[in-house]
Design a protein around this motif. Sequence first.
Motif, PDB file in Angstrom:
ATOM      1  N   GLY A  77     -68.832 -42.415 -11.913  1.00 53.50           N
ATOM      2  CA  GLY A  77     -67.604 -41.786 -12.420  1.00 53.50           C
ATOM      3  C   GLY A  77     -67.515 -41.828 -13.932  1.00 53.50           C
ATOM      4  N   LEU A  78     -68.606 -41.476 -14.621  1.00 54.19           N
ATOM      5  CA  LEU A  78     -68.658 -41.551 -16.079  1.00 54.19           C
ATOM      6  C   LEU A  78     -68.547 -40.170 -16.707  1.00 54.19           C
TER       7      LEU A  78
ATOM      8  N   THR B 152     -72.859 -47.978 -20.913  1.00 53.69           N
ATOM      9  CA  THR B 152     -72.452 -47.471 -19.590  1.00 53.69           C
ATOM     10  C   THR B 152     -73.635 -47.398 -18.632  1.00 53.69           C
ATOM     11  N   LEU B 153     -74.816 -47.048 -19.145  1.00 53.43           N
ATOM     12  CA  LEU B 153     -76.005 -46.989 -18.284  1.00 53.43           C
ATOM     13  C   LEU B 153     -76.420 -48.379 -17.808  1.00 53.43           C
TER      14      LEU B 153
ATOM     15  N   GLY C 126     -69.217 -30.900 -19.664  1.00 54.40           N
ATOM     16  CA  GLY C 126     -68.418 -31.807 -20.501  1.00 54.40           C
ATOM     17  C   GLY C 126     -68.976 -33.207 -20.630  1.00 54.40           C
ATOM     18  N   MET C 127     -70.272 -33.382 -20.461  1.00 55.94           N
ATOM     19  CA  MET C 127     -70.881 -34.711 -20.545  1.00 55.94           C
ATOM     20  C   MET C 127     -71.129 -35.068 -22.010  1.00 55.94           C
ATOM     21  N   ASN C 128     -70.632 -36.222 -22.459  1.00 58.64           N
ATOM     22  CA  ASN C 128     -70.860 -36.703 -23.821  1.00 58.64           C
ATOM     23  C   ASN C 128     -71.903 -37.813 -23.777  1.00 58.64           C
ATOM     24  N   ILE C 129     -73.017 -37.571 -24.472  1.00 57.80           N
ATOM     25  CA  ILE C 129     -74.149 -38.498 -24.399  1.00 57.80           C
ATOM     26  C   ILE C 129     -74.462 -39.031 -25.785  1.00 57.80           C
TER      27      ILE C 129
END
Length: 148
Positions: free
Chosen positions: A90-91, A98-99, A122-125
């Motif tokens: 749920g990230l 976080t990983l 919308g993934m922020n990496i």
Amino acid sequence: MELHNLKPAKGATHREKRIARGEGSGHGGTATKGHKGQKARSGAKIKRGFEGGQTPMHRRLPKAGFKNINKVDYTIFNLDQLKDIAEQAGLSQINVKTLSAAGACKPNAQIKILGRGDAATGMNIKAHASSQSAVEKVKAAGGTLEII
């Protein structure tokens, strides 16, 4: 069967071989060391890798290979893997912290993102390195990929 009448299996134990205690013992004379030679002498110690004066194997063989001390070992993630991890945990933010919390890498790992698969929307990496295709796919999906 009780503790006081336990004994080892038949043939499991035998008497100690008493070496160099006379001819009657069967191990007198040369004391099981054979005749003459370096290993028959007292205080005989032969270094590991010693081959009797012949050039030892570790000196006969050529040195091979090269180890770059500046090499950076990255933990590699493809976009499809990150998508699965993000869905399971749920990230929306993906970074080393976080990983590692999700059990996907070690806490002090260097992360590289590669472009296999599709990025989640919308993934922020935040990663240490990435391929150009990964950057393009993340931007196309409306996310950001920041190099730290």
